[in-house]
Design a protein around this motif. Structure first.
Motif, PDB file in Angstrom:
ATOM      1  N   ILE A 178      -2.186  56.988 -42.171  1.00 10.53           N
ATOM      2  CA  ILE A 178      -1.763  58.219 -41.497  1.00 10.53           C
ATOM      3  C   ILE A 178      -0.957  57.890 -40.244  1.00 10.53           C
ATOM      4  O   ILE A 178       0.122  58.445 -40.005  1.00 10.53           O
ATOM      5  CB  ILE A 178      -2.989  59.089 -41.151  1.00 10.53           C
ATOM      6  N   GLU A 179      -1.470  56.965 -39.439  1.00 11.04           N
ATOM      7  CA  GLU A 179      -0.770  56.594 -38.206  1.00 11.04           C
ATOM      8  C   GLU A 179       0.539  55.869 -38.497  1.00 11.04           C
ATOM      9  O   GLU A 179       1.549  56.091 -37.819  1.00 11.04           O
ATOM     10  CB  GLU A 179      -1.684  55.722 -37.343  1.00 11.04           C
ATOM     11  N   LEU A 180       0.546  55.041 -39.545  1.00  9.82           N
ATOM     12  CA  LEU A 180       1.748  54.283 -39.884  1.00  9.82           C
ATOM     13  C   LEU A 180       2.854  55.215 -40.375  1.00  9.82           C
ATOM     14  O   LEU A 180       4.022  55.077 -39.976  1.00  9.82           O
ATOM     15  CB  LEU A 180       1.412  53.239 -40.949  1.00  9.82           C
ATOM     16  N   VAL A 181       2.517  56.145 -41.236  1.00  9.81           N
ATOM     17  CA  VAL A 181       3.523  57.086 -41.743  1.00  9.81           C
ATOM     18  C   VAL A 181       4.069  57.936 -40.603  1.00  9.81           C
ATOM     19  O   VAL A 181       5.289  58.168 -40.505  1.00  9.81           O
ATOM     20  CB  VAL A 181       2.920  57.971 -42.857  1.00  9.81           C
ATOM     21  N   GLN A 182       3.189  58.392 -39.710  1.00  5.75           N
ATOM     22  CA  GLN A 182       3.637  59.173 -38.552  1.00  5.75           C
ATOM     23  C   GLN A 182       4.570  58.344 -37.658  1.00  5.75           C
ATOM     24  O   GLN A 182       5.615  58.826 -37.206  1.00  5.75           O
ATOM     25  CB  GLN A 182       2.421  59.631 -37.734  1.00  5.75           C
ATOM     26  N   GLU A 183       4.189  57.104 -37.430  1.00  2.00           N
ATOM     27  CA  GLU A 183       4.997  56.223 -36.571  1.00  2.00           C
ATOM     28  C   GLU A 183       6.373  55.955 -37.171  1.00  2.00           C
ATOM     29  O   GLU A 183       7.408  56.094 -36.498  1.00  2.00           O
ATOM     30  CB  GLU A 183       4.255  54.896 -36.357  1.00  2.00           C
ATOM     31  N   LEU A 184       6.401  55.573 -38.445  1.00  2.00           N
ATOM     32  CA  LEU A 184       7.676  55.208 -39.075  1.00  2.00           C
ATOM     33  C   LEU A 184       8.587  56.421 -39.239  1.00  2.00           C
ATOM     34  O   LEU A 184       9.816  56.269 -39.232  1.00  2.00           O
ATOM     35  CB  LEU A 184       7.411  54.556 -40.429  1.00  2.00           C
ATOM     36  N   ALA A 185       8.010  57.597 -39.375  1.00  2.30           N
ATOM     37  CA  ALA A 185       8.836  58.805 -39.503  1.00  2.30           C
ATOM     38  C   ALA A 185       9.696  59.021 -38.267  1.00  2.30           C
ATOM     39  O   ALA A 185      10.785  59.608 -38.349  1.00  2.30           O
ATOM     40  CB  ALA A 185       7.950  60.019 -39.740  1.00  2.30           C
ATOM     41  N   ASN A 186       9.241  58.526 -37.118  1.00  2.00           N
ATOM     42  CA  ASN A 186      10.015  58.671 -35.883  1.00  2.00           C
ATOM     43  C   ASN A 186      11.322  57.889 -35.909  1.00  2.00           C
ATOM     44  O   ASN A 186      12.211  58.143 -35.094  1.00  2.00           O
ATOM     45  CB  ASN A 186       9.171  58.217 -34.683  1.00  2.00           C
ATOM     46  N   ASP A 187      11.427  56.946 -36.851  1.00  6.03           N
ATOM     47  CA  ASP A 187      12.657  56.155 -36.964  1.00  6.03           C
ATOM     48  C   ASP A 187      13.748  56.898 -37.725  1.00  6.03           C
ATOM     49  O   ASP A 187      14.884  56.421 -37.807  1.00  6.03           O
ATOM     50  CB  ASP A 187      12.375  54.821 -37.678  1.00  6.03           C
ATOM     51  N   PHE A 188      13.392  58.050 -38.311  1.00  9.24           N
ATOM     52  CA  PHE A 188      14.345  58.797 -39.140  1.00  9.24           C
ATOM     53  C   PHE A 188      14.607  60.170 -38.529  1.00  9.24           C
ATOM     54  O   PHE A 188      13.685  60.883 -38.146  1.00  9.24           O
ATOM     55  CB  PHE A 188      13.803  58.959 -40.560  1.00  9.24           C
ATOM     56  N   ARG A 189      15.867  60.548 -38.471  1.00  9.69           N
ATOM     57  CA  ARG A 189      16.245  61.810 -37.840  1.00  9.69           C
ATOM     58  C   ARG A 189      15.775  63.015 -38.650  1.00  9.69           C
ATOM     59  O   ARG A 189      15.413  64.051 -38.096  1.00  9.69           O
ATOM     60  CB  ARG A 189      17.773  61.858 -37.690  1.00  9.69           C
ATOM     61  N   ASN A 190      15.762  62.879 -39.980  1.00  8.37           N
ATOM     62  CA  ASN A 190      15.492  64.032 -40.844  1.00  8.37           C
ATOM     63  C   ASN A 190      14.133  63.972 -41.537  1.00  8.37           C
ATOM     64  O   ASN A 190      13.969  64.537 -42.615  1.00  8.37           O
ATOM     65  CB  ASN A 190      16.588  64.157 -41.911  1.00  8.37           C
ATOM     66  N   VAL A 191      13.167  63.297 -40.942  1.00  5.10           N
ATOM     67  CA  VAL A 191      11.847  63.202 -41.557  1.00  5.10           C
ATOM     68  C   VAL A 191      10.783  63.670 -40.566  1.00  5.10           C
ATOM     69  O   VAL A 191      10.562  63.030 -39.538  1.00  5.10           O
ATOM     70  CB  VAL A 191      11.530  61.769 -42.026  1.00  5.10           C
ATOM     71  N   THR A 192      10.163  64.785 -40.885  1.00  5.42           N
ATOM     72  CA  THR A 192       9.028  65.287 -40.105  1.00  5.42           C
ATOM     73  C   THR A 192       7.806  65.248 -41.002  1.00  5.42           C
ATOM     74  O   THR A 192       7.808  65.823 -42.094  1.00  5.42           O
ATOM     75  CB  THR A 192       9.270  66.737 -39.640  1.00  5.42           C
ATOM     76  N   VAL A 193       6.768  64.571 -40.555  1.00  8.65           N
ATOM     77  CA  VAL A 193       5.567  64.377 -41.369  1.00  8.65           C
ATOM     78  C   VAL A 193       4.471  65.355 -40.939  1.00  8.65           C
ATOM     79  O   VAL A 193       4.219  65.552 -39.750  1.00  8.65           O
ATOM     80  CB  VAL A 193       5.056  62.932 -41.260  1.00  8.65           C
ATOM     81  N   HIS A 194       3.858  65.954 -41.939  1.00  9.78           N
ATOM     82  CA  HIS A 194       2.676  66.786 -41.715  1.00  9.78           C
ATOM     83  C   HIS A 194       1.530  66.113 -42.464  1.00  9.78           C
ATOM     84  O   HIS A 194       1.532  66.067 -43.698  1.00  9.78           O
ATOM     85  CB  HIS A 194       2.904  68.204 -42.245  1.00  9.78           C
ATOM     86  N   SER A 195       0.571  65.574 -41.728  1.00  5.57           N
ATOM     87  CA  SER A 195      -0.505  64.786 -42.340  1.00  5.57           C
ATOM     88  C   SER A 195      -1.666  65.669 -42.769  1.00  5.57           C
ATOM     89  O   SER A 195      -1.934  66.718 -42.168  1.00  5.57           O
ATOM     90  CB  SER A 195      -1.003  63.726 -41.362  1.00  5.57           C
ATOM     91  N   TRP A 196      -2.364  65.207 -43.818  1.00  7.55           N
ATOM     92  CA  TRP A 196      -3.526  65.907 -44.354  1.00  7.55           C
ATOM     93  C   TRP A 196      -4.769  65.018 -44.227  1.00  7.55           C
ATOM     94  O   TRP A 196      -5.242  64.450 -45.222  1.00  7.55           O
ATOM     95  CB  TRP A 196      -3.326  66.227 -45.826  1.00  7.55           C
ATOM     96  N   PRO A 197      -5.341  64.847 -43.031  1.00  7.25           N
ATOM     97  CA  PRO A 197      -6.568  64.039 -42.928  1.00  7.25           C
ATOM     98  C   PRO A 197      -7.758  64.771 -43.537  1.00  7.25           C
ATOM     99  O   PRO A 197      -7.969  65.956 -43.277  1.00  7.25           O
ATOM    100  CB  PRO A 197      -6.734  63.848 -41.417  1.00  7.25           C
TER     101      PRO A 197
END
Length: 427
Positions: free
Chosen positions: A374-393
């Motif tokens: 969850i943290e890794l996907v959220q972190e890496l999404a910040n490297d992309f302009r058009n990717v906003t992540v909504h996590s489902w914990p």
């Protein structure tokens, strides 16, 4: 447009010629005698109309009674009244056992607003031909509490183990949706902050898994959009592109999503044996992108073997189709379905995947992997302009966490996805 029937003077009661006519009575299509359900639904798609098949003069192929209420069809697509349809024995279609779904409900309230998905669901069938090994649906009450029905309608012995081998269609669902919405008091419609009053197709099956399911889906979407209700479509099938014309006319009320857990085609094949390959799913989303249809990705479930580079590469593919949101969820090692994942990976020669799956069966190891992903996907999404992540914990994951991690996960569960698709609707 509507259907017009004329009896053949030389035939019996059931011998009727069927035509599609416009509002002035001019013939648009000659459909002959006994047009199949497939032909009728495709006529709807061809002319971008909805034709309520109840009380149109159509008759049952077997008994000749008029189709006034519920109906289904034969394997060849011939219309059947409800009495004939529900008395049919199941039949085989390749490796699939097929029959009619006797479910009475149309719309069902859903707790998927907790994932910012919807407040209601419509399922166009019971069962799913994709047979994803990790699928949670066979363990839900919608399947577990209907074992007698499944045994009768599809000769299902074990709904979980047989998942992917049976499919019961709800052919008259568009008609029932139409009637249900006419009788709905929208002041009582459930509208939560995260669900936004939206209806999702489908939570318990793939609504575009084949042509027949797609035809049911199109009719339901048409009715929902006509009622100004926001619609979320979640599928694994590129068949969804057949309805781009309808989505374009929805004025932003429809958002279309694909489940893509990985682009490792052979591993995905092992865990989702009958589903289309991930590249084909991405290409369907690309068509949606070029057509200007609101779209999202379900990056779920991510496998414990996926490392930073693999996740980054996957997110780069998602960025290319500019989704409004990427929903993410790690794998959850619960129930019989997880045992089936272990078995499937071993049979496909993915022993290292099987070992990782075995590892996360321990609660502490699962919690560590799930939080890390969850943290890794959220972190890496910040490297992309058009990717906003909504996590489902998962709630269990939140309860097993502590300190800052627990606070972050609880906050994620409260967040609303950033999509705008529902803003044009009646709610």
């Amino acid at each position: 447009m509507y259907l017009k029937t004329e009896r053949d003077p030389e035939g019996g009661w059931y011998d009727r010629y069927v035509q599609l006519v416009d509002s002035e009575g001019r013939t648009i299509e000659q459909l002959g005698k006994h047009p199949t359900l497939d032909e009728l639904r495709e006529i709807e798609r061809k002319h971008s109309v909805r034709i309520n098949l109840w009380q149109q003069g159509l008759v049952c192929y077997e008994c000749g009674n008029q189709i006034n209420k519920r109906f289904s069809s034969t394997l060849e697509g011939h219309l059947l009244c409800w009495d004939c349809a529900t008395s049919k024995e199941p039949y085989e279609q390749g490796d699939l056992t097929v029959n009619t779904d006797p479910t009475k409900s149309v719309l069902s309230e859903s707790k998927l607003h907790e994932k910012s998905l919807c407040d209601y669901v419509i399922n166009v069938a019971t069962g799913c031909k994709h047979g994803c090994r990790f699928c949670y649906v066979p363990s839900t009450p919608a399947i577990k509490n209907r074992d007698r029905m499944l045994e009768k309608q599809a000769e299902v012995e074990n709904p979980q183990e047989d998942w992917g081998s049976y499919l019961l269609y709800r052919d008259d669902l568009p008609e029932r949706t139409h009637n249900g919405l006419k009788e709905t008091d929208f002041s009582d419609w459930k509208v939560t902050k995260r669900g936004r009053g939206a209806v999702m197709l489908s939570s318990g099956t793939d609504c575009y898994q084949d042509r027949r399911a797609a035809q049911i889906t199109r009719g339901c979407v048409h009715e929902l959009v006509d009622a100004d209700i926001p619609v979320r479509i979640l599928t694994r099938s590129p068949n969804v592109t057949r309805d781009i014309d309808l989505f374009k006319k929805s004025d932003g009320l429809v958002t279309v999503g694909m489940s893509i857990p990985s682009f490792d085609t052979s591993l995905v094949k092992a865990l989702e044996p009958q589903a289309p390959p991930p590249q084909a799913r991405w290409e369907a989303l690309d068509e949606m992108f070029r057509a200007g249809i609101p779209r999202f990705v379900s990056f779920s479930p991510t496998y414990p073997t996926m490392d930073r580079d693999q996740i980054r590469e996957t997110l780069s593919w998602f960025e290319a189709i500019d989704p409004e949101v990427v929903f993410h969820e790690p794998m959850n090692p619960r129930g019989k379905n997880f045992e089936m994942c272990l078995e499937a990976t071993r049979e496909a020669g993915y022993e290292h995947v099987a070992k990782d799956l075995e590892r996360i069966q321990r609660n502490d190891q699962w919690a560590e992997y799930a939080v890390e992903h969850i943290e890794l996907v959220q972190e890496l999404a910040n490297d992309f302009r058009n990717v906003t992540v909504h996590s489902w914990p998962d709630r269990k994951l939140v309860n097993s966490s502590h300190g800052d991690t627990k606070r972050k996960l609880k906050n994620m569960r409260k967040q609303v996805s950033p999509e705008s698709f529902a803003s044009q609707g009646r709610f």
